[in-house]
Design a protein around this motif. Structure first.
Motif: not given
Length: 275
Positions: A121-130
Motif C-alpha cells: 500500500d505504501d510503495n508507489d513504485n509497485t503495481k498489482v494487476l489482477g
C-alpha cells in the motif's frame, strides 16, 4: 501503490486448493487453509522434496533479481504469477540496489491480490494487476505509463509455467513466452523456470493430484528438454546456462549430487532478448 484496472470479481474459494496458498504453506507461511495443507500432504507423499524445492526456488528468485538489478542495471520488473507476499519480494530486492526500481506483480488469485494490496500500500513504485498471466495485451496496456516499454524490462516466470496446460493456441506456455519476448524491448531479460522430473510416475501423479486439488487450475510437470524450448530465440546467460536453480549463481556451495532430490527439481535460468 498503483492498482490494475480490472476489478476483483472472484471470492476466495476455500473448497479447492490454490497453488499459491500451497506454495505459501511449503515456505512455512500461514496464509493457507486446510484444503491447501491437505493437498500439500498428498504432494509430499509423491514428491518428498517439495518443501525443499519451494525454498530453493525462493532463494533463486532473490539471487536472480539481485543479479539483474546490481549487475545488469535493470530497474523494471514484470513478475508473472507472483504469488502471496513473503520475505524478500521482487521489489524489496530490486529497490535495495535501485530505490526507484519499478515492479509490476501479475496474479489472478483473489487471496494474492487482497494481500498484495495491503502489503504494498505504501510503495508507489509497485503495481498489482489482477490478470491471468496469459492476458499479455491487457497486461501491456495496463502498465503503459508505469513501465517504460522503450527501456529494458525483466519479465519473470518463476515456478508458474507448470500451472499452465499445453494448448493449440496463444495460451500455450511456449507461445506465451514467445509473445512476451516479442513485446519486450531489446536488452530485456526473461527469467524462466518450472518443475521438471525425469521420472514419468512423478510427472503423472503430481499432475493428476494437482489437477484435481486445484479444480483444473494446473498444467503439468514437464521434462527438461520441453523447458529448454521455452528459451528458443533467446540469449541464455552463461554461465551457468539452464540448470537446477540451486546451481544458478549460488551464494554458497550447493549440495553434492548424492544429497539432492531424485523426484523432481526446479529447472531453468535467465536469458536476454537479443538485439
Amino acid at each position: 501503490m498503483a492498482y490494475g484496472e480490472k476489478p476483483q470479481t472472484h471470492v476466495i474459494d476455500t473448497s479447492k486448493a490454490s497453488a499459491a496458498r500451497m506454495y505459501d504453506w511449503l515456505l512455512g507461511g500461514t496464509e493457507n487453509y486446510d484444503v491447501d495443507r491437505d493437498a500439500c500432504v498428498e504432494l509430499l507423499k509423491i514428491a518428498p522434496s517439495s518443501q525443499q524445492l519451494a525454498r530453493s526456488n525462493r532463494d533463486f528468485l532473490r539471487r536472480v533479481v539481485r543479479f539483474l538489478a546490481a549487475e545488469k542495471g535493470i530497474t523494471q520488473f514484470l513478475d508473472h504469477g507472483s504469488g502471496l507476499p513473503t520475505q524478500d519480494n521482487v521489489h524489496e530486492v530490486a529497490q535495495r540496489h535501485h530505490k526507484d526500481a519499478k515492479v509490476v506483480y501479475v496474479d489472478d488469485d483473489p487471496m494474492v491480490l487482497a494481500h498484495a494490496r495491503t502489503f504494498l500500500d505504501d510503495n508507489d513504485n509497485t503495481k498489482v494487476l489482477g490478470y491471468d498471466m496469459r492476458c499479455t495485451g491487457d497486461i501491456r496496456a495496463a502498465t503503459e505509463g508505469f513501465l517504460d516499454w522503450d527501456e529494458p524490462i525483466a519479465a519473470l516466470f518463476v515456478s508458474v509455467l507448470h500451472c499452465l496446460p499445453d494448448t493449440d493456441d496463444e495460451n500455450d506456455p511456449a507461445r506465451l513466452i514467445q509473445t512476451v519476448a516479442r513485446q519486450l524491448p531489446a536488452g530485456s531479460y526473461m527469467v524462466i523456470c518450472q518443475l521438471v522430473s525425469d521420472d514419468p510416475v512423478v510427472r503423472r501423479d503430481v499432475t493428476d493430484l494437482m489437477a484435481v486439488a486445484t479444480n483444473g487450475k494446473w498444467g503439468r510437470v514437464r521434462e527438461k528438454h520441453e523447458v529448454r524450448r521455452f528459451f528458443d530465440g533467446l540469449d541464455i546467460e552463461n554461465p551457468p546456462g539452464l540448470v537446477d536453480v540451486i546451481d544458478w549463481r549460488p551464494d554458497s556451495a550447493p549440495p553434492p549430487m548424492h544429497l539432492r532430490p531424485t523426484d523432481w527439481v526446479e529447472w531453468g535460468g535467465l536469458a536476454r532478448i537479443p538485439g
